[in-house]
Structures are given as C-alpha cells and as structure tokens.
Enzyme design. Structure first.
Site: not given
Length: 321
Positions: A207, A263
């Site tokens: 990320h 997600d």
C-alpha cells in the site's frame, strides 16, 4: 410505505440505465442513473432553487441521506441486472437494506425466493468493515465538491469518478484480473519469480500509505474462510489463496512489508457469493456509501467555506512571449 417508496426508481431513471449497451461500464450506468435521479428532483438542488438547503439543516440532510442510500442501492442493482441480462425486481418492504439489495440483484434461493441468510450476514459485516477508510481520494473528492454546497448526488458522483481510477478503487479490479491471469496454482511459482526479478508486479499487495497489516483483512479473511464450499468450487480462488500463502511467508514480501489489500479479499468474498468480476468496483462503491454520507453530514454541520487549494508557480519567471 415510506421505506419502500425510498427504493422506487422513476421510469426515466430505469430508461437511462437500460439505454446503455448491455456490456458497458456498470459504474457508468450508476453515475448516469444518479444524474437521471437528480433531474427528477430539481427542488433538492440548491442552485436550482437559488438558496441554501443543507448547510446547518440536519433534518434536510438526514432526509436526503435516507432517500439517497435506498436509491443508490436500487440504481446499482438495476445497473447490475441490465449488465447480466436479468430482470430487475423492486424492493420488498419486509426485507432489510442488504436483503433488498440481494433480492433486487436476483441473488436469492430458488426455493424460498429469499436471499441466503449467511450471505446477508456476510454483506452486513463487509459493509461495516469497509464503510470508511480515512481521507481517501474519493472521500476528498466528495468533500471538495460538498464545500460548494450542492446536493448529495453531485457530491457522490464526484466520489465515484475518483474511485474509478486504477490508482484508487479501480486498483482492486486490476488486482483481481491479475490473479485471474495467473490461470492455475501451477503457474504461481513462475509469477512469483517474475515479481522478485522486478519484471512484473503482484497487484493487491502493498500500500502506498501504510506498511502494516490492514486490521480489516483479518476479519474479511475470516468471512471468506467461512465460504468453504463456494471457494472450493472456484479455481480462481484457489489461486488467490496460494498466492496469499506465499506472500505471507516468503521473505521477499515479508521483508518489504507487502501486505494484502483488504479490499482485494472483499472482492474475493463477493466473487465466492456469486458476483462477477465486473461488479466488484460497484460493490466497493456501495460499501463506502454510508461512510460518504457520514462525511457529507459532518460537512453540512460546519460553516460555508469552499475548498480552493493554493497553487505555487514553479515555471520560468520573466519569460518573454
């Protein structure tokens, strides 16, 4: 019934959605459907009535939120049904919000005509976990638009447009398709070696902001693990699980703190419950709606101050033209 009325779609709105080519962008259909809804409620647009409607008016804000959440669910379901070539069914007053969404998309038990109770529970947990994720690109887009004091639909359309980008919400669809492209478990070692050699990326891991395990991942993985029968029958999910096993133990990934994106595993969970890849991003958008509404409600409780970021000129000075 007022609750049921909130889920109703005007004929023009359905016509707008069904005017799209069947296999076109579902998110595009949703945005167009929202625009059509907005055009059916001109009195809810501050510029049209030439006055402030929502700032400092919590009653009007709450009414819009309740109405919008129901409408958004119906629009997303109708867009999905058009894409899949299925008949959209209006909501039922005896169903909950999630039950109605699954019912409207046609995801029901053939014998009972009702959504699978376990799937309803899974969706409720997922949508709680993914409701908000600090100041994301789409949240900022929503608030930037909200600062000019338009209606809630204008704000959400801005957020959805931001979510569509491959560096934001669209990244999950890219990662999902990347897993699909691996093909089978036997192809995973070669894929991992290409990633380590810097020839390819393993989308869905790492990320740009944080380097620790996303706490949401643990709970989402637990939900996915509960769908053993569904995942066992899905070859793509077997590939995803093996990739995750390697990424969580291989030193290349652990040393670089390349953790799985929560997600992405939510997308796998939706897929296990029968939703296709093309509906992952719209489902992700739906899961963020209650968070978006909370941000909009907070913005409308403050003072009128438009977001207008300053710019710093970095070009040549005293240039002759």
């Amino acid at each position: 019934d007022e609750k049921l009325k909130s889920f109703e779609l005007p004929p023009g709105e359905l016509k707008t959605i069904y005017s799209f080519p069947q296999k076109s962008s579902i998110l595009g259909m949703i945005i167009a459907g929202l625009s059509a809804l907005q055009s059916c409620e001109m009195d809810a647009i501050p510029a049209h009535v030439a006055q402030n409607i929502y700032l400092g008016n919590p009653k009007a804000v709450d009414e819009q939120i309740v109405r919008f959440m129901a409408n958004m669910s119906s629009i997303a379901a109708a867009s999905y049904c058009h894409y899949m070539g299925k008949q959209w069914k209006p909501a039922r007053k005896d169903f909950s919000y999630v039950e109605n969404f699954l019912y409207m998309t046609g995801h029901v038990d053939e014998t009972t005509g009702k959504p699978n109770p376990q799937y309803v529970k899974n969706f409720e947990q997922l949508w709680i976990l993914i409701a908000d994720h600090e100041m994301t690109c789409s949240t900022a887009a929503l608030l930037h638009t909200a600062s000019s004091l338009p209606d809630v639909i204008s704000c959400v359309i801005s957020a959805l447009s931001a979510l569509y980008g491959p560096l934001h919400g669209g990244a999950i669809e890219v990662a999902y398709k990347n897993i699909v492209e691996i093909g089978c478990v036997e192809n995973i070692p070669a894929k991992i070696e290409r990633v380590k050699a810097g020839k390819e990326r393993l989308y869905g891991y790492g990320h740009r902001v944080y380097r620790v395990e996303d706490p949401r991942y643990v709970h989402i993985k637990r939900i996915l693990d509960s769908l053993k029968e569904e995942t066992a029958a899905n070859p793509m999910l077997r590939v995803a699980f093996e990739v995750d096993r390697i990424a969580s133990t291989d030193e290349y990934f652990t040393k670089r703190k390349l953790r799985p994106n929560a997600d992405l595993f939510a997308a796998f969970t939706y897929q296990a419950m029968g939703f296709p890849c093309e509906f992952i991003l719209p489902l992700s958008c739906l899961s963020r709606m209650q968070g978006f509404m909370a941000h909009w409600k907070e913005a409308m409780s403050g003072t009128a101050r438009i977001w207008r970021p300053a710019q710093i000129y970095t070009g040549d000075l005293n240039k002759k033209i």
